[in-house]
Design an enzyme around this catalytic site. Sequence first.
Site, PDB file in Angstrom:
ATOM      1  N   LYS A 106      32.421   4.247   4.820  1.00 27.20           N
ATOM      2  CA  LYS A 106      32.148   3.032   4.552  1.00 27.20           C
ATOM      3  C   LYS A 106      30.870   3.000   3.557  1.00 27.20           C
ATOM      4  CE  LYS A 106      30.510  -0.902   7.205  1.00 27.20           C
ATOM      5  NZ  LYS A 106      30.209  -1.672   8.479  1.00 27.20           N
TER       6      LYS A 106
ATOM      7  N   SER B 189      32.861  -5.569  10.191  1.00 31.76           N
ATOM      8  CA  SER B 189      32.681  -5.409   8.565  1.00 31.76           C
ATOM      9  C   SER B 189      33.046  -4.130   8.210  1.00 31.76           C
ATOM     10  CB  SER B 189      31.049  -5.416   8.448  1.00 31.76           C
ATOM     11  OG  SER B 189      30.561  -4.236   8.932  1.00 31.76           O
TER      12      SER B 189
ATOM     13  N   SER C 245      31.435  -4.029  14.194  1.00 30.98           N
ATOM     14  CA  SER C 245      31.917  -3.699  13.112  1.00 30.98           C
ATOM     15  C   SER C 245      32.796  -2.476  12.854  1.00 30.98           C
ATOM     16  CB  SER C 245      30.838  -3.621  11.939  1.00 30.98           C
ATOM     17  OG  SER C 245      30.149  -4.551  11.780  1.00 30.98           O
TER      18      SER C 245
END
Lengths: 466, 93, 469
Positions: C74, C149, C173
């Site tokens: 990420k 996210s 997330s």
Amino acid sequence: MNVTIGLEVHVQLLTKSKLFCNCGTNYRDSEPNTHTCPVCLGLPGSLPVLNKKAIEYGTMAGLALNCDIANEMQFHRKNYFYPDLPKGFQITQYDRPLGQNGEIRLDQDKKIRIKRIHLEEDPGRLVHPPSARYSLIDYNRSGVPLLEIVTKPDMDSPQEARSFLKKIRETLEFLDIFDGSLDGAMRCDANISLEGGGRAEVKNISSYKGAEKALSYEITRQKNLLRRGKEVKRETRHFDESQEITRSMREKEQEHDYRYFPEPDLPLIQLTEEKINSIKEKLPELPEEKRKRFLDQYEITKDQAKSLTTSKTLANFFEEISQQVNPKKTATWVTDSLMGELNYRDQSLSESNMNKQKFIYILEKLRDGDITEKGATKIIRHILDEGGHPKEIIKQKDFKAIKSQNLDQIIHKILEKNSEAVEDYIKGKEEAINYLVGQVMSETKGKAKPADTRKKLQKILEGYDG
Amino acid sequence: MDKETIEKVANLSKLAVEEGELSDFKDELLNILDYFDKLDEANTENVPPTSHVMEIINKMREDEVEKELDNESALKNSSNPQEGYFKGPKVRD
Amino acid sequence: MNHIESILKIKKGELSSLEYLEKFIDQINKKEDEINAFITLNEEKAREKAKEIDKKINNGKEVGKLAGTPIAIKDSIITKNLRTTCGSQMLKDFSPQYDADVIKKIKKEDGIIIGKTNCDEFCMGTSTETSYFGPTHNPIDHEKVPGGSSGGSAAAIKYGASPFSLGSDTGGSVRCPASFCGTVGLKPTYGSISRYGLIAYASSLDQIGTITNTIEESAYLFDVIKGKTKNDSTSLKYPDRDVYEELDTDISQKTIGVPQEFFGEGVDQEVNEEVKKSIKDLEDQGAKIKSVNIPSMEYALAAYYLVAIGEASSNLARFDGVRYGHYSNKNKDWEDYFSEVRREGFGKEVKRRIMLGTYALSAGYYEKYYQKALKIRTLLKNDFERALNESDLLVAPTMPFKPFELGEKIEDPLSLYFADILTVPINMVGLPALSVPSKEEDIGIQIIGEPFSEGEILSTGKIIEEENQ
């Protein structure tokens, strides 16, 4: 008019590494931005890790300043923007500081209460190139540990503020956690008000001489306003060190809302009573204690004890020499002669050419009558100005005291040359002997001891009479 | 939360909110704040705050100097560095 | 095929790391344009690294636990000399000077970073739609959001762009996109993985987690990255054991707590039913089922947001256009300069949260908002402790609804916040939680345990996984 002064003093603690990262703290002699890492540059993702030594040093300072040391403390974030502040917040302590409710006594026995002490990180250093429309930033200083000492408004003159700062310096230097000779190692903000006026906060004071100057200026300024019936505004002022004046900060309606909240990246710190006691036990002797001990141990005067304990270097210098030479003599020579000569030259002992071996040599030669007091003083001056070892100086400069037989010969020569003075003396005009002593001294270029000379002269002249 | 408060908050956060965005922004923020007011209902008398969820104490490191970034790496992501310094905006002296 | 088997094959020299990598690169070449799971791809360096590892193996040298397997990271996690943007224009050219602790661990075990995945800007979002680099599409249905996210990481796993991935989870997330994309997402115990190098959103809530196709892969990756480091003062020593070795599908001695508030208002009926089917499966396997309560749950979302945005307003203050990131003409007064850089560099949602967070911490409001939220956190902590005293694990839905359409909620921030209602309480109390797909691919089941019970929750997830095969 009553003057009320409170100080917020920032001192740099002498840790090897920064408060929250492993970068070195020696920013003064370094090229810009060569002691940085992700933490002190505030790079995204970096996290602080607390330096154990900083807590230890802070605790030592707190104990020496008679504070209550917190058993549990926390760091907070103080949020504000400034180009020297890499994270947009400063990690500091807020409602749970390291120490509270301390006090120290100034020499006149005046008590100054200390509200709190806490640890925080220094920001970076801004440089303003002349006429540039931008700034330059060096983050070597970013994250260097500072101890903030906040007093109650207990000082009533600039001189007292200066003594307080000196006292702080002296105390922290005795603990070996601070070096006041480093540029910018002690900075302070002062709150000052006169009876009937508002309080001004003066920022950017970076020495104790500066503190006295800034505060004296403020008193005059505020007095003049009050005399003319004008209001003394509550405001923040900036001390201009070069012009020795303070100026209103005239900044944009600056909103101070620091939004303190507990630093989530740093867990709580607990100090057990045991831990605090173990630090207390290891605490070196403080100036006050040392002063008392010197008085008891060495039969020196109060004033001497006080002078000898104004710095740790000096106290150790005295004490180590006293192991070999009579302490009373040592105290006199260190306080009267050496310190006077150093002050005259604006030098500190540690940065001067004098050292223990040299000083011991001088005092021993003096004791053995090999040099005169005047000669000793000249040797000290010579060492401070030009260096060298007393042994060589005595040889080269011919500072050796005149030996007894040699002195006899010289006296006889002088007496022959000055028969008038001799006659005057015999007739009962006792002052005449002073003239004769003077003549001997001048003939020997000061290498004869005045007292010896006088004694010898008297003896010989008495013989003339008989 | 009025216009003045929004401006104050924008200044504290160093976020320039343009005149045109202001009222939209205000409505959205008010809407959310309204929801946050739900907390007023909760009884938290004598409840201490929890800022650190795990009970950790005394995490500290030794006072040692370790590897630092060289000047070039430190400045790597900055715009127009000069003579080893970061270049920043103007600061009144 | 389970990717752990591939690692073993690479180690034995039966599969070359490069060959293995090329399969994923092929998949990326085929589908990445449609999905937009990555912000930055690292194919060339990945190939070099794969060759290096193949060489090592051919020379009979030891290789690490990840032996040449690709991992998608990420973009909220710092990678040295590999662009790290956190989904923001603010960092669109940021090339970090250091590696996050987890990246160091991955590199040490010979993992290969295949690319940096898309995410909501500074992880602020539930749909990966606030990314400056455009939204990620859900591989199951391209019209839908992948969740957020860490939407890029979940999507990359789902469409076969990488066998392993890392995400980060502040309020769900990792679990949300895992749930929406039909993958497994683990948010470990707060402190069990170093946050050093994770771009902070809300420091007291953030935790790095794994997203993979299977439970075993998550356990395997977690073992590589877990454990205390010297750089993160809030990281904790993990009990000395391998979670992967600990996986055990005997659940007959366990009591499963079913927190009633997680099935209440705002949770879709379809979701409720799917989760209950899986709870029934666990019961059939011999687990005892017990109803438990989290009474302070109704305040969890508001309290979570206040803590998160309060901390975020401070964490994001470092982006000022001086040392890195978006910049502008510096020949102006610093206050104007900072405001301009931040206005240009941050997107709308980030600004919204910074403003709200600043407000919540400001004088006169701190007690009403931030401090009050920290007190609610205490209540939540007590509630979860009680519930986990009465049971061994909690099982609940991950998300209150299935993936929604791209663009459907983005204009209404509060409705998006409500999507986090079942995941945020877990971050508030620091517990580990897992999302594992139910029989419906895009409905996730959330399994919550006591601190350091990753082995237990993953084991339970494995039962559900096996039931659904």
